[in-house]
Write a protein that holds these residues in place. Structure first.
Motif, PDB file in Angstrom:
ATOM      1  N   THR A   1      -0.095  10.920  -6.070  1.00  0.00           N
ATOM      2  CA  THR A   1       1.180  10.617  -5.974  1.00  0.00           C
ATOM      3  C   THR A   1       1.572   8.935  -6.734  1.00  0.00           C
ATOM      4  O   THR A   1       0.255   8.584  -7.261  1.00  0.00           O
ATOM      5  CB  THR A   1       1.710  10.178  -4.416  1.00  0.00           C
ATOM      6  OG1 THR A   1       3.116   9.776  -4.379  1.00  0.00           O
ATOM      7  CG2 THR A   1       0.857   8.892  -3.867  1.00  0.00           C
TER       8      THR A   1
ATOM      9  N   SER B   1       2.250   5.451  -7.185  1.00  0.00           N
ATOM     10  CA  SER B   1       2.641   4.355  -6.562  1.00  0.00           C
ATOM     11  C   SER B   1       3.019   3.125  -7.364  1.00  0.00           C
ATOM     12  O   SER B   1       2.253   2.961  -8.318  1.00  0.00           O
ATOM     13  CB  SER B   1       1.434   3.791  -5.518  1.00  0.00           C
ATOM     14  OG  SER B   1       1.546   2.555  -5.179  1.00  0.00           O
TER      15      SER B   1
ATOM     16  N   PHE C   1      -3.899   1.297   1.335  1.00  0.00           N
ATOM     17  CA  PHE C   1      -4.038   2.602   0.903  1.00  0.00           C
ATOM     18  C   PHE C   1      -5.465   3.113   1.160  1.00  0.00           C
ATOM     19  O   PHE C   1      -5.474   4.463   1.583  1.00  0.00           O
ATOM     20  CB  PHE C   1      -3.773   2.396  -0.856  1.00  0.00           C
ATOM     21  CG  PHE C   1      -2.374   2.273  -1.385  1.00  0.00           C
ATOM     22  CD1 PHE C   1      -1.526   2.329  -0.468  1.00  0.00           C
ATOM     23  CD2 PHE C   1      -2.374   1.547  -2.490  1.00  0.00           C
ATOM     24  CE1 PHE C   1      -0.281   2.285  -1.152  1.00  0.00           C
ATOM     25  CE2 PHE C   1      -1.163   1.319  -2.879  1.00  0.00           C
ATOM     26  CZ  PHE C   1      -0.145   1.302  -2.270  1.00  0.00           C
TER      27      PHE C   1
ATOM     28  N   ASN D   1       1.365   8.420   1.759  1.00  0.00           N
ATOM     29  CA  ASN D   1       1.923   7.019   1.180  1.00  0.00           C
ATOM     30  C   ASN D   1       3.382   6.677   1.501  1.00  0.00           C
ATOM     31  O   ASN D   1       3.661   5.262   1.912  1.00  0.00           O
ATOM     32  CB  ASN D   1       1.920   7.129  -0.433  1.00  0.00           C
ATOM     33  CG  ASN D   1       2.195   5.918  -1.075  1.00  0.00           C
ATOM     34  OD1 ASN D   1       1.802   4.608  -0.718  1.00  0.00           O
ATOM     35  ND2 ASN D   1       3.086   5.967  -2.125  1.00  0.00           N
ATOM     36  N   ARG D   2       4.305   7.431   1.728  1.00  0.00           N
ATOM     37  CA  ARG D   2       5.638   7.060   2.163  1.00  0.00           C
ATOM     38  C   ARG D   2       5.537   6.655   3.483  1.00  0.00           C
ATOM     39  O   ARG D   2       6.435   5.768   3.815  1.00  0.00           O
ATOM     40  CB  ARG D   2       6.677   8.374   2.030  1.00  0.00           C
ATOM     41  CG  ARG D   2       7.010   9.179   0.548  1.00  0.00           C
ATOM     42  CD  ARG D   2       7.810   8.207  -0.039  1.00  0.00           C
ATOM     43  NE  ARG D   2       8.923   8.223   0.185  1.00  0.00           N
ATOM     44  CZ  ARG D   2      10.247   7.640  -0.345  1.00  0.00           C
ATOM     45  NH1 ARG D   2      10.077   7.208  -1.689  1.00  0.00           N
ATOM     46  NH2 ARG D   2      11.330   7.616   0.333  1.00  0.00           N
TER      47      ARG D   2
ATOM     48  N   MET E   1       4.476   2.970   3.408  1.00  0.00           N
ATOM     49  CA  MET E   1       5.515   2.199   2.667  1.00  0.00           C
ATOM     50  C   MET E   1       6.465   1.894   3.585  1.00  0.00           C
ATOM     51  O   MET E   1       6.938   0.649   3.846  1.00  0.00           O
ATOM     52  CB  MET E   1       6.295   2.819   1.752  1.00  0.00           C
ATOM     53  CG  MET E   1       5.596   3.199   0.540  1.00  0.00           C
ATOM     54  SD  MET E   1       6.019   4.376  -0.728  1.00  0.00           S
ATOM     55  CE  MET E   1       7.628   3.773  -1.090  1.00  0.00           C
TER      56      MET E   1
ATOM     57  N   VAL F   1       7.419  -2.036  -2.859  1.00  0.00           N
ATOM     58  CA  VAL F   1       6.622  -0.550  -3.222  1.00  0.00           C
ATOM     59  C   VAL F   1       7.536   0.414  -3.572  1.00  0.00           C
ATOM     60  O   VAL F   1       8.590   0.484  -3.167  1.00  0.00           O
ATOM     61  CB  VAL F   1       5.773  -0.250  -2.208  1.00  0.00           C
ATOM     62  CG1 VAL F   1       4.210  -1.126  -2.356  1.00  0.00           C
ATOM     63  CG2 VAL F   1       6.282  -0.279  -0.803  1.00  0.00           C
TER      64      VAL F   1
ATOM     65  N   GLY G   1       7.172   4.479  -4.169  1.00  0.00           N
ATOM     66  CA  GLY G   1       6.145   5.983  -3.955  1.00  0.00           C
ATOM     67  C   GLY G   1       6.927   7.032  -4.194  1.00  0.00           C
ATOM     68  O   GLY G   1       8.281   7.404  -3.809  1.00  0.00           O
TER      69      GLY G   1
END
Ligand code: RTP
Ligand code: MG
Length: 142
Positions: free
Chosen positions: A6, A8, A27, A86-87, A90, A116, A118
């Motif tokens: 992904t 970022s 992360f 990652n979402r 965030m 951020v 993503g």
């Protein structure tokens, strides 16, 4: 779940707050590996192209203005279910609605300066990774 990549971006507000390392640590603690990274001060053309899907939206000019206001840190994250993971890290787009302990809840000020970016799907991730990185700039780490 297969390994995914992904894209970022640590946005200008978070770079200015000097919290790149704190965000990278989140992360890493979540099992995502940084397999490519670069710091860039985006041109207007780069920001407009990256966010082209939003060009008809009322917030587009503000978004481009903000994303070009200072340097950003762009990275490729790799891991199981990396896009959704990652979402989750965030939090919601608007930091006022972001769950406690998420990056946006802890580091963002507003819906514009929200710390951020993503990718929002595996398809977007593929396009966004290729927007910033050649395959020879990515170092898979297994
Ligand atoms: P991002 O793309 O930056 O990761 O954020 P996102 O998926 O959570 O949100 P998206 O809908 O893709 O919007 C991109 C960025 O535009 C700004 N925005 N402003 N004023 C508004 O209503 C509004 N809506 C979106 C945000 O900075 C958002 O991150
Ligand atoms: Mg988005």
């Amino acid at each position: 779940m297969a390994t995914q990549r992904t894209l970022s971006i640590i946005k200008p507000d978070a770079v200015a707050k000097n919290v790149i390392g704190e965000i990278y640590s989140r992360f890493e603690k979540a099992g995502l590996k940084i397999v490519a990274a670069k710091m860039l001060h985006l041109s207007r053309e780069q920001a407009e192209g990256f966010y082209a899907e939003h060009k008809e939206r009322g917030f587009f000019a503000d978004l481009v203005g903000f994303m070009t206001s200072g340097p950003v840190m762009v990275q490729v994250l790799e891991g199981d279910d990396a896009v959704a993971r990652n979402r989750d890290l965030m939090g919601a787009t608007n930091p006022k609605e972001a769950a406690p302990g998420t990056i946006r809840a802890d580091f963002a000020q507003s819906i514009d300066a929200n710390a951020v970016h993503g990718s929002d799907s595996p398809e977007s991730a593929q396009r966004e990774v290729a927007y910033f990185f050649g395959e020879d700039e990515i170092c898979p780490r297994g």
